[in-house]
Each structure stands twice: as C-alpha cells, then as structure tokens.
Design a protein around this motif. Structure first.
Motif, PDB file in Angstrom:
ATOM      1  N   PRO A   1       0.845  -1.192   0.000  1.00  0.00           N
ATOM      2  CA  PRO A   1       0.000   0.000   0.000  1.00  0.00           C
ATOM      3  C   PRO A   1       0.886   1.250   0.000  1.00  0.00           C
ATOM      4  O   PRO A   1       1.946   1.251   0.626  1.00  0.00           O
ATOM      5  CB  PRO A   1      -0.771  -0.109   1.322  1.00  0.00           C
ATOM      6  CG  PRO A   1      -0.665  -1.549   1.717  1.00  0.00           C
ATOM      7  CD  PRO A   1       0.651  -2.027   1.184  1.00  0.00           C
TER       8      PRO A   1
ATOM      9  N   GLN B   1       1.730   5.355  -5.758  1.00  0.00           N
ATOM     10  CA  GLN B   1       0.851   4.392  -6.409  1.00  0.00           C
ATOM     11  C   GLN B   1       1.239   4.266  -7.874  1.00  0.00           C
ATOM     12  O   GLN B   1       1.473   5.263  -8.549  1.00  0.00           O
ATOM     13  CB  GLN B   1      -0.594   4.866  -6.266  1.00  0.00           C
ATOM     14  CG  GLN B   1      -1.602   3.878  -6.768  1.00  0.00           C
ATOM     15  CD  GLN B   1      -3.030   4.346  -6.508  1.00  0.00           C
ATOM     16  OE1 GLN B   1      -3.293   5.122  -5.601  1.00  0.00           O
ATOM     17  NE2 GLN B   1      -3.943   3.870  -7.330  1.00  0.00           N
TER      18      GLN B   1
ATOM     19  N   LYS C   1       0.113   0.093  -4.410  1.00  0.00           N
ATOM     20  CA  LYS C   1      -1.328   0.273  -4.585  1.00  0.00           C
ATOM     21  C   LYS C   1      -1.813   1.435  -3.729  1.00  0.00           C
ATOM     22  O   LYS C   1      -1.063   1.989  -2.927  1.00  0.00           O
ATOM     23  CB  LYS C   1      -2.064  -1.011  -4.161  1.00  0.00           C
ATOM     24  CG  LYS C   1      -1.618  -2.256  -4.910  1.00  0.00           C
ATOM     25  CD  LYS C   1      -2.086  -2.231  -6.330  1.00  0.00           C
ATOM     26  CE  LYS C   1      -1.858  -3.572  -7.013  1.00  0.00           C
ATOM     27  NZ  LYS C   1      -2.370  -3.603  -8.371  1.00  0.00           N
ATOM     28  N   GLU C   2      -3.106   1.795  -3.869  1.00  0.00           N
ATOM     29  CA  GLU C   2      -3.668   2.857  -3.024  1.00  0.00           C
ATOM     30  C   GLU C   2      -3.533   2.453  -1.554  1.00  0.00           C
ATOM     31  O   GLU C   2      -3.486   1.259  -1.234  1.00  0.00           O
ATOM     32  CB  GLU C   2      -5.113   3.168  -3.400  1.00  0.00           C
ATOM     33  CG  GLU C   2      -6.093   2.045  -3.162  1.00  0.00           C
ATOM     34  CD  GLU C   2      -6.262   1.099  -4.349  1.00  0.00           C
ATOM     35  OE1 GLU C   2      -7.216   0.306  -4.328  1.00  0.00           O
ATOM     36  OE2 GLU C   2      -5.438   1.113  -5.291  1.00  0.00           O
TER      37      GLU C   2
ATOM     38  N   TYR D   1      -5.805  -0.339  -0.219  1.00  0.00           N
ATOM     39  CA  TYR D   1      -5.923  -1.565  -1.017  1.00  0.00           C
ATOM     40  C   TYR D   1      -5.904  -2.800  -0.130  1.00  0.00           C
ATOM     41  O   TYR D   1      -5.063  -2.941   0.745  1.00  0.00           O
ATOM     42  CB  TYR D   1      -4.778  -1.627  -2.032  1.00  0.00           C
ATOM     43  CG  TYR D   1      -4.828  -2.840  -2.939  1.00  0.00           C
ATOM     44  CD1 TYR D   1      -5.756  -2.901  -3.980  1.00  0.00           C
ATOM     45  CD2 TYR D   1      -3.955  -3.889  -2.760  1.00  0.00           C
ATOM     46  CE1 TYR D   1      -5.795  -4.003  -4.825  1.00  0.00           C
ATOM     47  CE2 TYR D   1      -3.992  -5.005  -3.600  1.00  0.00           C
ATOM     48  CZ  TYR D   1      -4.915  -5.043  -4.631  1.00  0.00           C
ATOM     49  OH  TYR D   1      -4.965  -6.131  -5.473  1.00  0.00           O
ATOM     50  N   ASN D   2      -6.854  -3.711  -0.369  1.00  0.00           N
ATOM     51  CA  ASN D   2      -6.930  -4.956   0.370  1.00  0.00           C
ATOM     52  C   ASN D   2      -7.587  -6.000  -0.530  1.00  0.00           C
ATOM     53  O   ASN D   2      -8.810  -6.057  -0.623  1.00  0.00           O
ATOM     54  CB  ASN D   2      -7.711  -4.793   1.672  1.00  0.00           C
ATOM     55  CG  ASN D   2      -7.512  -5.949   2.622  1.00  0.00           C
ATOM     56  OD1 ASN D   2      -6.660  -6.803   2.411  1.00  0.00           O
ATOM     57  ND2 ASN D   2      -8.318  -6.006   3.652  1.00  0.00           N
TER      58      ASN D   2
END
Length: 148
Positions: free
Chosen positions: A38, A116, A139-140, A143-144
C-alpha cells in the motif's frame, strides 16, 4: 573372520539409508504471488505476498532486503499486536500468507515514499532456497485484495 567386513558393510549401508531418508523429504519449490505494498502515508510501509511451496520439503523465510530501507523486518500479528519474528515457516506443499491484519513485511525509515503505480523491488531470503527477487506494485493506501 568374514563377519567383521560384512557387519561393517551392513552398518555403512544402514547409515547411508538413514541419511538418504533424512534428505528424501524433498526440496522446497517456491513461487510468489499476490505481492503488493500500500502507498505509504508516513516513513513506514508494509509489504504483503504469498509464498507457495509446491515441493516436498519445508523452508523458512528468514529476511527481506530492499533499496527502499535499511531497516526491514518480518512481523507476525497475534492478539491484535504485531511483533518482530526471526523467520516464518513455509510448509511443504503449503503456503505462507503475508496479508493485511496478519503476518507482513515491515519497512521502517523509508529512504523515499513510493507512489501508487510504482514498484518496489525486494529480495526474499530463505533458509534453504535461493533468494527470490520480487516486485511489489504500490497500490492505493486502502488496497486490500480478496482471497479466492
């Protein structure tokens, strides 16, 4: 008088078979999937991935290195607390999941904050297997991914 060489040969053969039995558990065969980081919002970051072992022998993830930080540790999460560990088991014909809310890679004192869309290169070091270089897509921050 022929008993001693025969007995010695039997003992040597038994010892050889015992040693072969120890190593016959197999060799780890590791592959990495689902890697990401992230986007960091401070001078710390976390990394997540899955190590899949399709081999017959277990291994252990012992450390992670990267140009992003000189202070990278591996952490487990237990009872809603995280603590550093020396290694994670990668079971034979199994997997090690490093995921949000659980075990993870921790990057401290970042040399820069990746954005990102960028990628962070890490090297995973194992007890038995050769090191594996992995790119963590950034990722942002929220993010998950969902597990399939």
């Amino acid at each position: 008088m022929n008993r001693r060489p025969t007995l010695a040969a039997v003992i040597a053969l038994a010892a050889g078979l015992a040693l072969a039995g120890c190593s016959s558990e197999g060799t780890p065969e590791l592959k990495i999937s689902g890697a990401f980081m992230p986007q960091p919002v401070s001078d710390m970051a976390a990394g997540f991935l899955t190590v899949r072992n399709s081999g017959g022998g277990a291994d252990r993830l012992t450390s992670v290195t990267s140009d992003l930080s000189d202070d990278i540790t591996i952490h487990e999460s237990k009872n809603q607390r995280m603590q550093e560990v020396k290694a994670f088991d990668v079971p034979a014909d199994g997997e090690l999941d490093l995921e949000r809310g659980g075990n993870h890679i921790m990057f401290m004192k970042l040399k820069q904050k990746p954005k990102q869309g960028e990628k962070v290169t890490v090297e995973l070091r194992f007890e038995k297997s050769d090191p594996i270089t992995v790119e963590l897509p950034v990722k942002e921050p929220t993010y998950n991914p969902t597990k399939h």
